[in-house]
Design an enzyme around this catalytic site. Structure first.
Site, PDB file in Angstrom:
ATOM      1  N   HIS A 191       4.571   4.226  12.877  1.00 30.21           N
ATOM      2  CA  HIS A 191       4.719   4.156  11.411  1.00 30.21           C
ATOM      3  C   HIS A 191       5.758   5.196  11.006  1.00 30.21           C
ATOM      4  CE1 HIS A 191       2.776   3.876   7.261  1.00 30.21           C
ATOM      5  NE2 HIS A 191       3.341   5.067   7.174  1.00 30.21           N
ATOM      6  N   ASN A 246       9.226   4.422   3.694  1.00 28.54           N
ATOM      7  CA  ASN A 246       9.077   3.911   5.067  1.00 28.54           C
ATOM      8  C   ASN A 246      10.387   3.280   5.518  1.00 28.54           C
ATOM      9  OD1 ASN A 246       6.218   3.520   3.704  1.00 28.54           O
ATOM     10  ND2 ASN A 246       5.880   3.572   5.903  1.00 28.54           N
ATOM     11  N   ARG A 273       0.840  -1.213   0.000  1.00 32.08           N
ATOM     12  CA  ARG A 273       0.000   0.000   0.000  1.00 32.08           C
ATOM     13  C   ARG A 273       0.874   1.262   0.000  1.00 32.08           C
ATOM     14  NH1 ARG A 273      -0.448   4.592   2.775  1.00 32.08           N
ATOM     15  NH2 ARG A 273      -0.030   3.470   4.705  1.00 32.08           N
ATOM     16  N   ASP A 274       1.526   1.551   1.104  1.00 34.19           N
ATOM     17  CA  ASP A 274       2.336   2.777   1.184  1.00 34.19           C
ATOM     18  C   ASP A 274       3.469   2.711   0.161  1.00 34.19           C
ATOM     19  OD1 ASP A 274       3.511   5.163   2.141  1.00 34.19           O
ATOM     20  OD2 ASP A 274       3.159   4.642   4.223  1.00 34.19           O
ATOM     21  N   CYS A 330       3.740   9.181   0.975  1.00 35.68           N
ATOM     22  CA  CYS A 330       2.397   9.635   0.620  1.00 35.68           C
ATOM     23  C   CYS A 330       2.503  10.585  -0.569  1.00 35.68           C
ATOM     24  CB  CYS A 330       1.750  10.333   1.813  1.00 35.68           C
ATOM     25  SG  CYS A 330       0.165  11.051   1.369  1.00 35.68           S
TER      26      CYS A 330
HETATM   27  P1  HMG Z   1     -12.821  14.270  -3.225  1.00 37.35           P
HETATM   28  O1  HMG Z   1     -12.341  14.557  -4.617  1.00 37.35           O
HETATM   29  O2  HMG Z   1     -13.034  15.398  -2.300  1.00 37.35           O
HETATM   30  O3  HMG Z   1     -14.124  13.347  -3.168  1.00 37.35           O
HETATM   31  O4  HMG Z   1     -11.776  13.247  -2.592  1.00 37.35           O
HETATM   32  P2  HMG Z   1     -15.379  13.200  -4.072  1.00 37.35           P
HETATM   33  O5  HMG Z   1     -16.404  12.594  -3.190  1.00 37.35           O
HETATM   34  O6  HMG Z   1     -15.673  14.483  -4.813  1.00 37.35           O
HETATM   35  O7  HMG Z   1     -14.930  12.091  -5.141  1.00 37.35           O
HETATM   36  C1  HMG Z   1     -14.076  12.323  -6.248  1.00 37.35           C
HETATM   37  C2  HMG Z   1     -14.161  11.127  -7.165  1.00 37.35           C
HETATM   38  O8  HMG Z   1     -13.639   9.970  -6.521  1.00 37.35           O
HETATM   39  C3  HMG Z   1     -15.601  10.761  -7.544  1.00 37.35           C
HETATM   40  O9  HMG Z   1     -15.522  10.113  -8.812  1.00 37.35           O
HETATM   41  C4  HMG Z   1     -15.974   9.736  -6.497  1.00 37.35           C
HETATM   42  O10 HMG Z   1     -16.981   8.863  -6.919  1.00 37.35           O
HETATM   43  C5  HMG Z   1     -14.677   8.987  -6.339  1.00 37.35           C
HETATM   44  P3  HMG Z   1     -16.028  10.863 -10.135  1.00 37.35           P
HETATM   45  O11 HMG Z   1     -17.489  11.110  -9.898  1.00 37.35           O
HETATM   46  O12 HMG Z   1     -15.223  12.143 -10.204  1.00 37.35           O
HETATM   47  O13 HMG Z   1     -15.743   9.877 -11.192  1.00 37.35           O
HETATM   48  N1  HMG Z   1     -14.473   8.396  -5.022  1.00 37.35           N
HETATM   49  C6  HMG Z   1     -14.060   7.150  -4.814  1.00 37.35           C
HETATM   50  N2  HMG Z   1     -13.772   6.150  -5.663  1.00 37.35           N
HETATM   51  C7  HMG Z   1     -13.381   4.971  -5.128  1.00 37.35           C
HETATM   52  N3  HMG Z   1     -13.235   4.783  -3.806  1.00 37.35           N
HETATM   53  C8  HMG Z   1     -13.504   5.755  -2.926  1.00 37.35           C
HETATM   54  C9  HMG Z   1     -13.941   7.004  -3.432  1.00 37.35           C
HETATM   55  N4  HMG Z   1     -14.290   8.159  -2.843  1.00 37.35           N
HETATM   56  C10 HMG Z   1     -14.621   9.016  -3.824  1.00 37.35           C
HETATM   57  N5  HMG Z   1     -13.346   5.542  -1.626  1.00 37.35           N
HETATM   58  C11 HMG Z   1     -11.129  11.477  -1.101  1.00 37.35           C
HETATM   59  C12 HMG Z   1     -11.870  12.799  -1.246  1.00 37.35           C
HETATM   60  C13 HMG Z   1     -10.975  11.185   0.379  1.00 37.35           C
HETATM   61  C14 HMG Z   1     -11.945  10.380  -1.783  1.00 37.35           C
HETATM   62  C15 HMG Z   1      -9.735  11.616  -1.774  1.00 37.35           C
HETATM   63  O14 HMG Z   1      -9.102  12.742  -1.252  1.00 37.35           O
HETATM   64  C16 HMG Z   1      -8.846  10.429  -1.575  1.00 37.35           C
HETATM   65  O15 HMG Z   1      -9.129   9.340  -2.071  1.00 37.35           O
HETATM   66  N6  HMG Z   1      -7.710  10.616  -0.880  1.00 37.35           N
HETATM   67  C17 HMG Z   1      -6.790   9.532  -0.604  1.00 37.35           C
HETATM   68  C18 HMG Z   1      -5.374  10.045  -0.637  1.00 37.35           C
HETATM   69  C19 HMG Z   1      -4.445   8.906  -0.264  1.00 37.35           C
HETATM   70  O16 HMG Z   1      -4.731   7.747  -0.464  1.00 37.35           O
HETATM   71  N7  HMG Z   1      -3.256   9.261   0.303  1.00 37.35           N
HETATM   72  C20 HMG Z   1      -2.281   8.296   0.692  1.00 37.35           C
HETATM   73  C21 HMG Z   1      -2.689   7.500   1.884  1.00 37.35           C
HETATM   74  S1  HMG Z   1      -2.428   8.337   3.438  1.00 37.35           S
HETATM   75  C22 HMG Z   1      -0.738   8.065   3.775  1.00 37.35           C
HETATM   76  O17 HMG Z   1      -0.001   7.624   2.932  1.00 37.35           O
HETATM   77  C23 HMG Z   1      -0.236   8.330   5.162  1.00 37.35           C
HETATM   78  C24 HMG Z   1      -0.017   7.038   5.953  1.00 37.35           C
HETATM   79  O18 HMG Z   1       0.902   6.174   5.318  1.00 37.35           O
HETATM   80  C25 HMG Z   1       0.495   7.385   7.361  1.00 37.35           C
HETATM   81  C26 HMG Z   1       1.694   8.327   7.348  1.00 37.35           C
HETATM   82  O19 HMG Z   1       2.724   8.002   6.725  1.00 37.35           O
HETATM   83  O20 HMG Z   1       1.553   9.376   7.961  1.00 37.35           O
HETATM   84  C27 HMG Z   1      -1.339   6.268   6.129  1.00 37.35           C
HETATM   85 MG    MG Z   2       3.064   6.364   5.392  1.00 33.18          MG
END
Ligand code: HMG
Ligand code: MG
Length: 309
Positions: free
Chosen positions: A219, A265, A13-14, A252
């Site tokens: 993490h 990581n 994932r990450d 990220c």
């Molecule tokens: P948004 O654009 O505000 O949401 O995103 P929306 O509701 O307007 O949706 C946009 C489009 O995405 C739409 O599709 C939705 O249907 C679709 P369209 O109509 O344009 O074709 N959609 C989805 N599709 C599939 N699955 C879903 C989903 N939700 C909406 N769940 C949202 C808001 C939260 C969805 C977006 O910002 C997002 O997906 N963000 C994720 C970012 C991400 O994954 N970042 C990396 C992970 S976090 C990380 O790495 C940190 C961590 O490792 C810890 C650390 O290191 O600190 C965990």
């Molecule tokens: Mg991370």
């Protein structure tokens, strides 16, 4: 017998979310299986996030179909979920598998408003509201919930994070009903001192009813080669659960700044070294983990070679 530490492998994932190229779905499944065979306690297999935001993991449903065929016993599969839509994706994947393929989900928020906006297009408070139906659905289906807090040491946009801000978000997630907390040093800014201060503050705030250090995973991203030292500090403070990514992949996509791509990581092998040096044990087979690292490096190399420059 030395006390055993829990190891979660977040590489699929990450590790893959920040790669410029796409790793083919069957190759991802092979990587997950190889990691599970190496004996890690948990593999974070993918994210059910918007494919517009993280196209690299847009094959989450297809990956789960491949994984359903031969999930090993005794390993937890988890997946990130940002909202109710993502939770429905997990439930559909489990229904198609005919059993609980995904045992745990990870909801994710941050101790920094700017990062929360960049990563999820929502304020911290809005992310917590989004998680309510997610946690309820998880409960109904016997799925555990991990609550990530990002930027626990520093934010790529706002600078250093106050430990009390982390403790406040951690408390809100526990009140929401998550089963465990995962504290993320998203940009790898931590030193043994700052990680120690942050952990001590969070643990003090998590009273006995919240389960204390037993509920907390660390993490670490490894920007300055200090993550192993931070693992040692975590162990000293009672943390017994850590995330690592195979071959040190990771980052990220929304934590990068114009001058700097988000860092990887802590490599799982380096995490195991740190755990062993501190006198603790784990259940990972090093030789098999080496095979997984070689596979991950090959897959990422091929994906990078095929990525548009
Ligand atoms: P948004 O654009 O505000 O949401 O995103 P929306 O509701 O307007 O949706 C946009 C489009 O995405 C739409 O599709 C939705 O249907 C679709 P369209 O109509 O344009 O074709 N959609 C989805 N599709 C599939 N699955 C879903 C989903 N939700 C909406 N769940 C949202 C808001 C939260 C969805 C977006 O910002 C997002 O997906 N963000 C994720 C970012 C991400 O994954 N970042 C990396 C992970 S976090 C990380 O790495 C940190 C961590 O490792 C810890 C650390 O290191 O600190 C965990
Ligand atoms: Mg991370």
């Amino acid at each position: 017998m030395p006390e055993r530490v829990r190891i979660t492998e977040v590489g699929p994932r990450d590790g893959l979310q920040n790669e410029p190229g796409m790793v083919p779905t069957p190759a991802k499944a092979e990587l997950v299986r190889t990691l599970a065979a190496a004996g890690v306690n948990e593999v974070e297999v993918t994210s059910f996030v918007s494919p517009r935001w993280v196209p690299q993991l847009g094959d989450a449903a297809a990956l789960c179909e491949l994984l359903a065929a031969d999930k090993a016993a005794g390993v937890v599969y988890s997946a990130l979920v940002p909202n109710e839509r993502g939770m429905e994706g997990v439930l559909e994947a489990n229904a198609r598998a005919g059993r609980r393929l995904i045992d745990k989900i990870g909801v994710f928020t941050a101790a920094s408003e700017s990062f929360s906006q960049k990563n999820t297009n929502a304020s911290i408070a809005e992310t917590i509201e989004r998680f309510r139906p997610v946690v309820r659905l998880a409960r109904q289906h016997g799925i555990e919930v991990r609550g990530y807090v990002s930027c626990v040491i520093a934010c790529p946009f706002e600078g250093p994070t106050e430990p009390l801000a982390v403790a406040a978000i951690a408390g809100r997630l526990m009140d929401l009903g998550v089963d465990e907390l995962d504290l993320g040093d998203t940009v790898g800014a931590g030193t043994p001192e700052s990680v120690g201060r942050m952990l001590a503050t969070v643990l003090e705030a998590l009273d006995e009813s919240h389960g204390g250090s037993a509920k907390v995973t660390l993490h670490l991203h490894d920007t300055h080669a200090r993550a192993a030292e931070c693992v040692r500090v975590g162990l000293e403070l009672g943390i017994r659960s850590f995330d690592g990514a195979i071959a040190g992949l990771g980052g990220c996509p929304y934590a990068g700044t114009p001058g700097a791509r988000a860092p990887g990581n802590i490599a799982t092998a380096a995490l195991l070294d740190a755990v062993e040096r501190a006198g603790f044990s784990h259940r990972v087979d090093r030789a098999k983990l080496g095979e997984a690292a070689a596979l991950a490096q090959r897959l990422v190399g091929e994906a990078r070679a095929g990525a548009p420059s």
